[in-house]
Write an enzyme that holds these catalytic residues in place. Structure first.
Site, PDB file in Angstrom:
ATOM      1  CG  PHE A 258      -0.446   8.600  -5.363  1.00  0.00           C
ATOM      2  CD1 PHE A 258      -1.290   9.529  -5.944  1.00  0.00           C
ATOM      3  CD2 PHE A 258       0.738   9.039  -4.804  1.00  0.00           C
ATOM      4  CE1 PHE A 258      -0.954  10.866  -5.982  1.00  0.00           C
ATOM      5  CE2 PHE A 258       1.088  10.371  -4.837  1.00  0.00           C
ATOM      6  CZ  PHE A 258       0.238  11.297  -5.418  1.00  0.00           C
ATOM      7  N   GLY A 259      -2.364   4.511  -3.528  1.00  0.00           N
ATOM      8  CA  GLY A 259      -3.212   3.356  -3.765  1.00  0.00           C
ATOM      9  C   GLY A 259      -2.589   2.060  -3.296  1.00  0.00           C
ATOM     10  CE  LYS A 260      -6.939  -0.749  -0.848  1.00  0.00           C
ATOM     11  NZ  LYS A 260      -8.249  -1.439  -0.732  1.00  0.00           N
TER      12      LYS A 260
ATOM     13  NE  ARG B  81      -3.371  -2.352   2.858  1.00  0.00           N
ATOM     14  CZ  ARG B  81      -4.616  -2.542   2.451  1.00  0.00           C
ATOM     15  NH1 ARG B  81      -5.247  -1.561   1.824  1.00  0.00           N
ATOM     16  NH2 ARG B  81      -5.231  -3.682   2.680  1.00  0.00           N
TER      17      ARG B  81
ATOM     18  CG  ASP C 195      10.306   7.941   0.223  1.00  0.00           C
ATOM     19  OD1 ASP C 195      10.941   8.183   1.276  1.00  0.00           O
ATOM     20  OD2 ASP C 195       9.259   7.278   0.208  1.00  0.00           O
TER      21      ASP C 195
END
Length: 628
Positions: free
Chosen positions: A316-318, A313, A432
Site C-alpha cells: 500500500f505504499g512506502k 515498501r 501475514d
C-alpha cells in the site's frame, strides 16, 4: 455580621468560580501540577520536557502525555529520554493513568509507594534505571496491571507477596536487581516465565536456580502507609455561609445548565464522519491514545518525504524514517497517492483496529494523518529493524542474534499474537505472520507489526475473502485452497517464523535447489529431521552457541503449529504455555503417535499399489489423460 449586600457579592463570586473553573479543569490542573512537580525533580539534558508548560490550562497538549476524551491523563511515555533525578509521590494523583513508561533512563531514588493509588494502571515500565530500595507493597493494589517491568535496577528486599494477588498480570520482570528472600509461589507468579527473576543472587525459590532452605534470610520491610492528601485549610461554616453557598450553587447550576447540555449532546452525537475531517482543522484531535498529526508536521519530520528516508515498501505504499519536533524517531507509513481499491478502507481499518490492540508485544500506533490527498500512519521507529533483517540482512559489524535473544523473540511474538486472538473484542487475525513482520525494539524485544492484512473476526465465524493475501511459504494450506482464514492461519505462519529463527533461512528459497534440497523451508526441515541431522538445521551464525534441548523444543512447537489440518494446530495461548515449559511433552507425544500411524498407513498403501502394478500387466497401459 455580614450585610445583605456582602452576602450577595460572596454568592456571586462563588458562582463565577464554579462556572468558569469547572471540576474538570480543576482536575486537569491537579494532574498538570503533579506532572510539573515531576519535571522539577528531573534533569532533562535533551529538553524532552520543554513543552511541559505549567501555565497551560491542562497537560493534554504536552509532548509524551496522552489524554482521553475527558482531558484526563491516561499515558505518560518518557522512555529512553536520558532523564535523571527522582520520581515524586504526586504521581499517585493521576488516577486515570493507564500507562507509565519511564524505562531506559538514569532515574534514581525509591519507587513511590503512592503509585499503588493508580488503580487503572495497565503497564508500569521502570526498567533500565537506577532505582534502589524495596518494591512497594502497595503495587499489589493495581488490580488491572498487566505489565510490570522493574528489571535492571538496584532494588533490594523481598518480592512483595501482594503482587501475587494481581490476576491480570501477564509480564513480570524483576531480573537483574538485588532482591533477596523467597519468591512467592502462589497466585499469578506460577504463570510467568522463570527468567523474570534471574540475576538476583540472594533470591531463592520458584523461577530461580537456588532452592530455599528454612525461613527467608530477610524480614519483609515494614508497611508504609502513603500520607493522606493535604486538604486546603478551611474555616467553620456559619448559617450565613451555608445560605451564601446554597445561593451560589443554585446560580452555578443555572449558568452551567446550557454547557452541561451541550457537552451531553456532543458525547451522544455519533462521530460517523471522523475520518473525513481534514487534518489541518485540528491537529490535536485524538482517537483514544492516537494523535492526529498535521501534514506539515510529518513533512518536516521526513524532510518532505525524501527518498533517502525510505526504509521500507509494502503493498500500500512506502515507509519513511522521521524525527518529530520533540526529537523522537518515528516510522511514517504513506499510502500510495493513487487511490488503490480498498486503500481508504484499509487505512480506516488499521487506525480503528490498532487503536484497540494495546500490548507490549504489538506495534503501537502513535497517530495518523488524513487529508483529501494523503493517508499516513505514524509508528514508533524500531531501531533494530525486523527479525528477517537481523537474520539475513545485517551489516558485518552487527553481531548475529544470540540463542537467548531468539528464544525471547519466539515467546514475545507468541504473546502478541495470543493477545490478538484471545483478548481483542472482536478477535483480530493478522494473516501475514512472518519474520519480516516481527520487529525488534531497542532491547530486541519482539513486537508484532504490519497489521495491513489483519482482519477483524467474529467469535463464531471465520472470514472468507475474495482474494488471498499473504506471503508464499508462510501461508497455511487451507487459506491458499479456500481463502478462509482463522486464528489457526496465524498459528501456521508463526510456526514457519519459528523455523526461520532456528535456521536463519527463508521460508521459500530457490537457492536450496542447487543442493537438491526442498525449496520450502518446512519440507527441508522435515527431511533433515527424518535423517536425524539436527545440527544441519541450526543457523551457522550461532557457531554452536545454543542449547540442543532448547532447539529441539522449539522445533517441536514449530511442527505442532504447521500441521496440515488447522484443527490439529494449538491455539496461540497454548503455544505461549508450551514455550514456558507447560504441556509441550504431552502434546508432542500425542502428535508422534498420530504421525507414526499416518506414516505406516501411507507405507501400506504404497506397498499395496506396487503389488497391484507388478501383478497386473494391463495396468501399465492405463491412460490417465483421457480419450484422445
Amino acid at each position: 455580621m455580614l450585610t445583605v449586600e456582602r452576602r450577595f457579592v460572596i454568592a456571586w463570586f462563588l458562582c463565577l468560580v464554579l462556572v468558569f473553573h469547572p471540576l474538570g479543569t480543576l482536575l486537569s490542573n491537579m494532574e498538570g501540577d503533579a506532572l510539573h512537580t515531576l519535571r522539577a525533580n528531573l534533569n532533562d539534558p535533551n529538553n524532552v520536557l520543554q513543552s511541559w508548560d505549567p501555565t497551560l490550562v491542562n497537560p493534554c497538549k504536552w509532548f509524551h502525555v496522552t489524554c482521553n476524551n475527558e482531558s484526563r491523563v491516561i499515558r505518560v511515555d518518557l522512555g529512553n529520554a536520558a532523564l535523571s533525578g527522582q520520581l515524586v509521590p504526586q504521581l499517585g494523583q493521576l488516577k486515570n493513568l493507564q500507562y507509565l513508561e519511564i524505562y531506559s533512563n538514569n532515574i534514581s531514588g525509591t519507587i513511590p509507594f503512592e503509585l499503588g493509588n493508580l488503580t487503572n494502571l495497565v503497564s508500569l515500565d521502570l526498567y533500565l534505571n537506577n532505582f534502589a530500595g524495596v518494591i512497594p507493597d502497595t503495587l499489589g493494589n493495581l488490580a488491572q496491571l498487566r505489565f510490570l517491568r522493574l528489571n535492571y535496577n538496584s532494588l533490594s528486599g523481598q518480592i512483595p507477596k501482594s503482587l501475587t494477588n494481581i490476576n491480570s498480570l501477564q509480564v513480570l520482570d524483576l531480573s537483574n536487581n538485588n532482591l533477596s528472600g523467597e519468591v512467592p509461589s502462589t497466585g499469578s507468579f506460577s504463570l510467568l516465565t522463570p527468567i523474570s527473576f534471574a540475576n538476583n543472587p540472594l533470591l531463592c525459590g520458584p523461577g530461580t536456580t537456588k532452592p530455599c532452605s528454612g525461613s527467608p534470610p530477610f524480614s519483609p520491610p515494614p508497611p508504609c502507609n502513603p500520607p493522606a492528601p493535604i486538604s486546603p485549610q478551611g474555616c467553620g461554616i456559619s448559617s450565613t455561609g451555608a445560605i451564601a453557598g446554597g445561593v451560589a450553587a443554585g446560580a452555578a447550576l443555572l449558568f452551567a445548565a446550557p454547557a452541561i447540555g451541550f457537552a451531553w449532546w456532543r458525547r451522544r452525537k455519533p462521530q460517523e464522519h471522523f475520518f473525513d475531517v481534514p487534518a489541518e482543522e485540528d491537529p490535536e484531535v485524538h482517537l483514544g491514545q492516537l494523535k492526529r498529526f498535521s501534514l506539515r508536521e510529518l513533512q518536516v519530520a521526513t524532510d518532505r518525504f525524501s527518498n533517502k528516508n525510505i526504509f521500507g515498501r509494502g503493498g500500500f505504499g512506502k515507509v519513511y524514517k522521521g524525527r518529530l519536533a520533540d526529537g523522537s524517531l518515528v516510522a511514517v507509513k504513506r499510502l500510495k497517492e493513487e487511490r488503490t481499491p480498498g486503500g481508504e478502507l484499509q487505512f480506516q481499518t488499521e487506525v480503528e483496529m490498532i487503536s484497540m490492540a494495546v500490548h507490549r508485544n504489538l506495534l503501537r500506533l502513535r497517530g495518523f494523518c488524513m487529508t483529501p490527498t494523503e493517508r499516513l500512519l505514524v509508528y514508533p521507529y524500531m531501531v533494530n529493524g525486523s527479525v528477517a533483517s537481523c537474520l539475513r540482512e545485517r551489516p558485518a559489524s552487527q553481531p548475529p542474534l544470540d540463542w537467548l535473544t531468539r528464544r525471547r523473540i519466539a515467546l514475545g511474538a507468541a504473546r502478541g499474537l495470543s493477545y490478538l486472538h484471545d483478548h481483542c473484542d472482536p478477535k483480530i487475525i493478522h494473516r501475514d505472520v512472518k519474520a519480516a513482520n516481527i520487529l525488534l525494539d531497542e532491547h530486541c524485544e519482539a513486537v508484532v507489526g504490519d497489521f495491513g492484512l489483519a482482519k477483524l473476526m467474529d467469535y463464531k465465524d471465520t472470514h472468507v475473502t475474495t482474494a488471498v493475501r499473504g506471503t508464499i511459504g508462510h501461508t497455511a494450506p487451507e487459506y491458499l485452497s479456500t481463502g478462509k482464514s482463522s486464528e489457526k492461519t496465524d498459528v501456521f505462519g508463526y510456526g514457519i517464523m519459528l523455523l526461520e529463527l532456528i535456521t536463519g533461512q527463508r521460508a521459500l528459497d530457490l537457492a536450496r535447489l542447487a543442493n537438491d534440497d526442498d525449496v520450502m523451508l518446512l519440507d527441508w526441515v522435515k527431511a533433515l529431521l527424518k535423517e536425524k541431522r539436527l545440527e544441519m538445521l541450526v543457523d551457522p551464525d550461532l557457531q554452536n552457541h545454543y542449547l540442543e534441548a532448547d532447539v529441539e523444543s522449539l522445533i517441536q512447537v514449530a511442527l505442532l503449529c504447521t500441521q496440515g489440518s488447522p484443527l490439529d494446530r494449538p491455539k496461540m495461548s497454548e503455544v505461549v504455555r508450551m514455550l514456558e515449559g507447560d504441556g509441550l511433552a504431552k502434546r508432542w507425544e500425542e502428535w508422534q503417535k498420530v504421525e507414526v500411524a499416518r506414516q505406516e498407513f501411507e507405507m501400506a498403501l504404497h506397498r499395496n499399489s506396487e503389488w497391484i502394478i507388478d501383478s497386473t500387466d494391463n495396468l501399465h497401459a492405463v491412460e490417465l489423460s483421457g480419450p484422445r
